[in-house]
Scaffold this active site. Structure first.
Site, mmCIF file in Angstrom:
data_model
loop_
_atom_site.group_PDB
_atom_site.id
_atom_site.type_symbol
_atom_site.label_atom_id
_atom_site.label_comp_id
_atom_site.label_asym_id
_atom_site.label_seq_id
_atom_site.Cartn_x
_atom_site.Cartn_y
_atom_site.Cartn_z
ATOM 1 N N GLY A 67 0.754 -1.242 0.000
ATOM 2 C CA GLY A 67 0.000 0.000 0.000
ATOM 3 C C GLY A 67 0.784 1.291 0.000
ATOM 4 O O GLY A 67 0.208 2.364 0.109
ATOM 5 N N TRP A 69 2.405 2.854 -2.435
ATOM 6 C CA TRP A 69 2.071 3.724 -3.573
ATOM 7 C C TRP A 69 0.684 4.326 -3.392
ATOM 8 O O TRP A 69 0.457 5.480 -3.749
ATOM 9 C CB TRP A 69 2.170 2.941 -4.880
ATOM 10 C CG TRP A 69 3.554 2.952 -5.454
ATOM 11 C CD1 TRP A 69 4.727 3.026 -4.760
ATOM 12 C CD2 TRP A 69 3.912 2.901 -6.835
ATOM 13 N NE1 TRP A 69 5.791 3.016 -5.625
ATOM 14 C CE2 TRP A 69 5.339 2.944 -6.896
ATOM 15 C CE3 TRP A 69 3.196 2.815 -8.013
ATOM 16 C CZ2 TRP A 69 6.033 2.900 -8.104
ATOM 17 C CZ3 TRP A 69 3.878 2.773 -9.218
ATOM 18 C CH2 TRP A 69 5.279 2.817 -9.262
ATOM 19 N N ASP A 87 -5.524 -5.600 -5.671
ATOM 20 C CA ASP A 87 -4.466 -6.614 -5.600
ATOM 21 C C ASP A 87 -5.122 -7.962 -5.335
ATOM 22 O O ASP A 87 -6.205 -8.027 -4.747
ATOM 23 C CB ASP A 87 -3.476 -6.282 -4.474
ATOM 24 C CG ASP A 87 -2.112 -6.955 -4.676
ATOM 25 O OD1 ASP A 87 -2.082 -8.187 -4.887
ATOM 26 O OD2 ASP A 87 -1.098 -6.256 -4.624
ATOM 27 N N ASP A 103 -8.391 -10.367 -8.898
ATOM 28 C CA ASP A 103 -7.595 -10.321 -10.112
ATOM 29 C C ASP A 103 -8.263 -9.382 -11.104
ATOM 30 O O ASP A 103 -9.361 -9.676 -11.587
ATOM 31 C CB ASP A 103 -7.478 -11.730 -10.688
ATOM 32 C CG ASP A 103 -6.512 -11.829 -11.850
ATOM 33 O OD1 ASP A 103 -6.256 -10.786 -12.500
ATOM 34 O OD2 ASP A 103 -6.019 -12.941 -12.126
ATOM 35 N N ASP A 128 3.153 -1.143 -9.758
ATOM 36 C CA ASP A 128 4.434 -1.502 -9.138
ATOM 37 C C ASP A 128 4.507 -3.025 -9.011
ATOM 38 O O ASP A 128 5.222 -3.559 -8.180
ATOM 39 C CB ASP A 128 4.551 -0.835 -7.755
ATOM 40 C CG ASP A 128 5.969 -0.901 -7.195
ATOM 41 O OD1 ASP A 128 6.922 -0.873 -7.994
ATOM 42 O OD2 ASP A 128 6.120 -0.989 -5.965
ATOM 43 N N LYS A 168 6.380 -0.291 -13.340
ATOM 44 C CA LYS A 168 7.695 -0.894 -13.096
ATOM 45 C C LYS A 168 7.997 -1.950 -14.152
ATOM 46 O O LYS A 168 7.127 -2.747 -14.516
ATOM 47 C CB LYS A 168 7.763 -1.514 -11.704
ATOM 48 C CG LYS A 168 9.097 -2.204 -11.410
ATOM 49 C CD LYS A 168 9.333 -2.380 -9.930
ATOM 50 C CE LYS A 168 8.424 -3.416 -9.303
ATOM 51 N NZ LYS A 168 8.692 -3.560 -7.863
#
Length: 210
Positions: A67, A69, A87, A103, A128, A168
């Site tokens: 958490g 970000w 998530d 998902d 990320d 990322k």
């Protein structure tokens, strides 16, 4: 009761990693500043350079746990903004953050995210995400590229013209092919290596604008 780590039972590399982690400037700073992970400073630096996350914006944070970000982005969008985090893993609640566990590739989860977006437009998608690494690039890199492709698909499905994806990426096989494809779908793709990224890390961050 906390379990004491027996250094004698750890490998030399494990002991070195633990020492580095404990001594890490950004780990100590995150603990002091109340962030859940040192990754917070990566997003802070990226946004200082791009100013993509602004007051009142609508942001979706993919692969958000634990958490950090979301913590950063929710402060940046302010009270009039919207931060939706998602998530497959559980994430402890954060004030002013809507968390959806599941998902995002699944229609039900995607629809729940978009219901939270409502009549607004998604301004920024964050990713990320990274796989659980096995220490074998032949295994880890394809998994990472796959996660990046999923983030790109989500961004293309949700971002309007002018929207942005902050993602990322691991340097390695498949990276250039992914970037070439993204350059067809986005008007600009730039790279940033934040100071909070460890020098030896293969991670970089791509900022793609639509």
């Amino acid at each position: 009761m906390a379990t004491r780590i027996d250094n004698k039972k750890l490998t030399k590399s494990s002991r070195a990693w633990i020492k580095e982690h404990i001594d890490d400037h950004y780990v100590q700073k995150a603990q002091k500043d109340g962030y859940r992970a040192r990754a917070a400073y990566k997003l802070l630096e990226i946004n200082e350079k791009t100013n993509l996350i602004t007051k009142g914006a609508t942001v979706v944070d993919l692969g958000s746990a634990p958490g950090s970000w979301s913590q950063v982005a929710s402060k940046l969008v302010g009270e009039k903004g919207t931060l939706i985090a998602s998530d497959i893993l559980a994430m402890d609640a954060l004030a002013d953050v809507t968390f959806i566990q599941g998902d995002f590739r699944e229609a039900e989860v995607f629809d729940r995210i978009m219901r939270e977006v409502g009549n607004k437009q998604v301004n920024v998608v964050l990713s990320d995400m990274a796989p659980n690494t096995a220490g074998n690039s032949a295994v880890d890199q394809p998994r990472m590229i796959y996660l990046c492709e999923l983030a790109v698909e989500f961004a293309l499905a949700t971002l309007p013209s002018g929207g942005a994806l902050i993602m990322k990426v691991f340097e390695g096989v498949g990276m250039q092919e992914l970037r070439q494809q993204m350059q067809k779908d986005f008007s600009k793709v730039r790279s940033i290596k934040p100071a909070a990224s460890r020098a030896r890390s293969k991670e970089i961050f791509w900022i793609a604008t639509k």
